[in-house]
Design a protein around this motif. Structure first.
Motif, PDB file in Angstrom:
ATOM      1  N   ALA A 140      35.464  15.809  56.399  1.00 14.87           N
ATOM      2  CA  ALA A 140      34.864  16.294  57.688  1.00 14.87           C
ATOM      3  C   ALA A 140      33.926  15.038  58.450  1.00 14.87           C
ATOM      4  O   ALA A 140      34.133  14.870  59.445  1.00 14.87           O
ATOM      5  CB  ALA A 140      33.626  17.380  57.408  1.00 14.87           C
ATOM      6  N   ALA A 141      33.381  14.221  57.430  1.00 12.54           N
ATOM      7  CA  ALA A 141      32.725  13.091  57.797  1.00 12.54           C
ATOM      8  C   ALA A 141      33.758  11.854  58.439  1.00 12.54           C
ATOM      9  O   ALA A 141      33.468  11.333  59.329  1.00 12.54           O
ATOM     10  CB  ALA A 141      32.039  12.217  56.725  1.00 12.54           C
ATOM     11  N   VAL A 142      34.900  11.727  57.888  1.00 12.10           N
ATOM     12  CA  VAL A 142      35.862  10.962  58.411  1.00 12.10           C
ATOM     13  C   VAL A 142      36.573  11.609  59.838  1.00 12.10           C
ATOM     14  O   VAL A 142      36.459  10.771  60.673  1.00 12.10           O
ATOM     15  CB  VAL A 142      37.229  10.933  57.571  1.00 12.10           C
ATOM     16  CG1 VAL A 142      38.352  10.289  58.132  1.00 12.10           C
ATOM     17  CG2 VAL A 142      36.882   9.901  56.082  1.00 12.10           C
ATOM     18  N   LEU A 143      36.692  12.851  59.917  1.00 10.48           N
ATOM     19  CA  LEU A 143      37.314  13.287  61.321  1.00 10.48           C
ATOM     20  C   LEU A 143      36.179  13.121  62.039  1.00 10.48           C
ATOM     21  O   LEU A 143      36.427  12.858  63.314  1.00 10.48           O
ATOM     22  CB  LEU A 143      37.616  14.647  60.977  1.00 10.48           C
ATOM     23  CG  LEU A 143      38.852  14.887  60.055  1.00 10.48           C
ATOM     24  CD1 LEU A 143      39.203  16.394  59.940  1.00 10.48           C
ATOM     25  CD2 LEU A 143      39.962  14.482  60.572  1.00 10.48           C
ATOM     26  N   VAL A 161      38.352  -0.986  52.514  1.00  8.46           N
ATOM     27  CA  VAL A 161      39.447  -0.453  53.221  1.00  8.46           C
ATOM     28  C   VAL A 161      38.946   0.805  53.892  1.00  8.46           C
ATOM     29  O   VAL A 161      37.858   1.270  53.594  1.00  8.46           O
ATOM     30  CB  VAL A 161      40.555  -0.126  52.542  1.00  8.46           C
ATOM     31  CG1 VAL A 161      41.525  -1.277  51.591  1.00  8.46           C
ATOM     32  CG2 VAL A 161      40.333   1.341  51.550  1.00  8.46           C
ATOM     33  N   PRO A 162      39.460   1.000  55.208  1.00  8.55           N
ATOM     34  CA  PRO A 162      38.858   2.631  55.752  1.00  8.55           C
ATOM     35  C   PRO A 162      38.954   3.613  54.872  1.00  8.55           C
ATOM     36  O   PRO A 162      40.194   3.868  53.890  1.00  8.55           O
ATOM     37  CB  PRO A 162      39.930   2.751  56.985  1.00  8.55           C
ATOM     38  CG  PRO A 162      40.555   1.391  57.237  1.00  8.55           C
ATOM     39  CD  PRO A 162      40.662   0.502  55.848  1.00  8.55           C
ATOM     40  N   SER A 163      37.929   4.469  54.797  1.00 11.32           N
ATOM     41  CA  SER A 163      37.951   5.438  53.766  1.00 11.32           C
ATOM     42  C   SER A 163      39.231   6.480  53.937  1.00 11.32           C
ATOM     43  O   SER A 163      39.411   6.653  55.182  1.00 11.32           O
ATOM     44  CB  SER A 163      36.391   6.422  53.981  1.00 11.32           C
ATOM     45  OG  SER A 163      35.628   5.720  53.590  1.00 11.32           O
ATOM     46  N   GLY A 164      39.957   6.839  52.859  1.00 13.22           N
ATOM     47  CA  GLY A 164      41.351   7.610  52.952  1.00 13.22           C
ATOM     48  C   GLY A 164      42.356   6.843  52.757  1.00 13.22           C
ATOM     49  O   GLY A 164      43.464   7.373  52.634  1.00 13.22           O
ATOM     50  N   ALA A 176      41.937   9.701  57.259  1.00 12.80           N
ATOM     51  CA  ALA A 176      41.638   8.193  57.095  1.00 12.80           C
ATOM     52  C   ALA A 176      40.899   7.568  58.292  1.00 12.80           C
ATOM     53  O   ALA A 176      40.984   7.989  59.343  1.00 12.80           O
ATOM     54  CB  ALA A 176      42.871   7.200  57.038  1.00 12.80           C
ATOM     55  N   ILE A 177      39.868   6.969  58.062  1.00 18.29           N
ATOM     56  CA  ILE A 177      38.943   6.292  59.007  1.00 18.29           C
ATOM     57  C   ILE A 177      39.729   5.518  59.910  1.00 18.29           C
ATOM     58  O   ILE A 177      40.529   4.539  59.565  1.00 18.29           O
ATOM     59  CB  ILE A 177      37.735   5.436  58.372  1.00 18.29           C
ATOM     60  CG1 ILE A 177      36.830   6.576  57.951  1.00 18.29           C
ATOM     61  CG2 ILE A 177      37.245   4.502  59.567  1.00 18.29           C
ATOM     62  CD1 ILE A 177      35.938   7.070  58.752  1.00 18.29           C
TER      63      ILE A 177
END
Length: 540
Positions: A140-143, A161-164, A176-177
């Motif tokens: 949810a935070a990434v989205l 790296v971008p999360s995800g 992924a971010i």
């Protein structure tokens, strides 16, 4: 290992080993985290004005610890910082827990952060070694961050790296971010290059956090960013005392009358790549077409496997390109068998053979048969599939084929994991497995082209322009690879150089490129490499 250690890429496990060796050598892990967080803070300060508000999203591991350090340093510089944590600060492990204890501001839940006034978000949720798909509050935070940057066009700075994103494969774990900028440490990872990771990273910077390059020999990495640092030391620059016969003789085998253009593109690539002589071996029916279209490139009649065998009896023809426009079917398979017949004479360098396009399709679902020919030939072979050709050639190879592959591959114990890796989501793993099983260097093409040697070394392209996706582009690449092999360039370096030069020529021309433009834009690229000293004319 290449002359420039800067081209090394480290997988997640290799980076963890670099950290371990550094800490074992006397550098505290807390210092590494402090330096990493400082690098993040510096990068963040470059992206916004001194009065900006910055939202820092921290995760439950060391990536979150880096975020806590960055938040503290940015607040000390006068930035308005709001920090959110996924989980409890009291459950943060080791160095990350210590970094969190030095943060004196509020710690909110990630969903409580107010993004509306923020000018920048720092993504310190998860690093390269993410082992599972994001879900729940993490996803949810990434989205939410992605929606914020999409709507506002404000930047996200990703830590490591971008999360995800999986740092080793570039694959997305759940979500992924979409970062604007990524800051990583010591060395980049394959996931910064491989799609879709490269797209999610935005631009990537590498920060020095005190890990010395002296740890690399112990790690023995085998993955590299493809660039001149990897192959310039052995690039065949013409010498004053040289002549065309010393620069090798590449031969391209053509298909029939209706399919001659692809062979000419490959031949032109070989010639512009520096081969001293290039010949198109053509069926009689297409001879007049080739003769009318070619000038510096010679022609010889080749109406079947027997003719090809006679032509290859001349050992001066030391590189062969087969596949572009050759046709799919038994005739092509017979030509390949003739080309891969072991040489009766020994003591000469092996002939370089590039198998592309129709050759690969002609051996669809018979990767074992092609690999057996390659291994018995003793020749330096390059396979150049795109994803579709790779799937046709290797798609039906399974773990159930272990027994017969074990009779072909020198190290029988490696066969089960290699067969499994052929179907990995990681492009790097798939290419390496195909190379190790087939005994050929494999170029798996695409925007993130990977070249893998049978012994494990691999290069990943970073900046191939999208307009390379045009008809005939792969034919030119096959020919360019053959041209470099003709000049005696080692297999891995020749393939990697061909990929990079192919992309550089396309970049030099620009948008609107067609395949015919690629060879003609190689000269200015090569001249620039000479002018800036990347290529040396005085090598012995």
């Amino acid at each position: 290992m290449p002359d420039s250690l800067a081209s090394v890429l480290l997988t997640n496990s290799e980076m963890a080993e670099a950290d371990r060796l550094t800490i074992a050598g006397g550098t505290p892990g807390t210092l590494l985290m402090e330096l990493a967080g400082a690098a993040v803070a510096r990068e963040a300060a470059r992206l916004v004005s001194p009065t900006a508000r910055i939202a820092v999203f921290c995760g439950p591991g060391n990536n979150g610890g880096d975020g806590f350090v960055a938040a503290r340093l940015l607040a000390e510089q006068g930035f308005a910082v709001e920090l959110g944590l996924l989980g409890s600060r009291y459950r943060l492990p080791g160095d990350a827990g210590l970094a969190a204890s030095r943060w004196t501001g509020d710690v909110k839940a990630v969903e409580e952060i107010d993004l509306d006034p923020a000018s920048l978000a720092i993504d310190g949720l998860f690093g390269a070694g993410l082992a599972r798909a994001l879900d729940g509050a993490a996803k949810a935070a990434v989205l939410r961050l992605n929606e914020w940057t999409r709507k506002t066009k404000k930047p996200i700075l990703a830590v490591d790296v971008p999360s995800g994103i999986d740092g080793s494969s570039g694959q997305i774990r759940g979500a992924a971010i979409n970062a604007t900028r990524t800051i990583t440490f010591f060395r980049r990872k394959p996931g910064h290059f491989l799609l879709p990771g490269r797209i999610h990273c935005g631009s990537t910077a590498v920060a020095d956090i005190g890990i010395e390059a002296s740890v690399l020999p112990a790690i023995a990495p085998k993955t590299f960013a493809n660039g001149p640092a990897l192959w310039a030391h052995c690039f065949p620059v013409p010498r004053v005392e040289g002549h065309k016969y010393a620069r090798g003789h590449a031969m391209v085998v053509s298909g029939g009358l209706a399919h001659t253009g692809a062979a000419r593109l490959a031949a032109r690539g070989a010639l512009r790549g520096g081969a001293g002589l290039v010949t198109v071996a053509t069926p009689s029916e297409a001879l007049s077409v080739h003769a009318a279209a070619l000038t510096a490139i010679m022609t010889r009649v080749c109406d079947g496997p027997d003719d090809l065998t006679k032509l290859l009896a001349d050992r001066r023809k030391n590189a062969l390109v087969m596949g572009p426009g050759l046709g799919v079917g038994e005739n092509t398979r017979a030509l390949v068998r003739a080309a891969l017949t072991p040489d009766a004479e020994h003591g000469e360098p092996p002939r370089g053979i590039v198998l592309d396009a129709d050759v690969l399709t002609s051996f669809a679902d018979d990767a074992y048969g092609l690999a057996r020919l390659i291994r018995r030939s003793g020749k330096d072979v390059v396979l150049t599939p795109h994803d579709g050709e790779f799937a046709r050639l290797f798609g039906k190879v399974s773990i159930g084929d272990e027994s017969r592959w074990a009779n072909l591959v020198p190290n029988r114990e490696t066969v089960p994991p290699l067969l499994a890796s052929l179907h990995s989501e990681s492009k790097l793993d798939r290419t390496r497995a195909a190379a190790a099983l087939s005994g050929a260097l494999v170029i798996l093409k695409g925007a993130d082209t990977v070249a893998a040697h049978p012994q494990g070394r691999a290069s990943i392209a970073e900046d191939l322009p999208p307009w390379l996706a045009t008809a005939g582009s792969g034919d030119v690449l096959a020919g360019l690879t053959g041209g470099l092999l003709a000049q005696g360039m080692p297999l891995f370096e020749a393939a990697s150089a061909a990929i990079w030069l192919h992309g550089a020529a396309a970049r030099h021309f620009g948008f609107g490129l067609v395949a015919e433009d690629i060879p003609e834009n190689l000269p200015p690229v090569l001249q620039a490499l000479l002018a800036d000293g990347t290529l040396q004319t005085d090598k012995g």
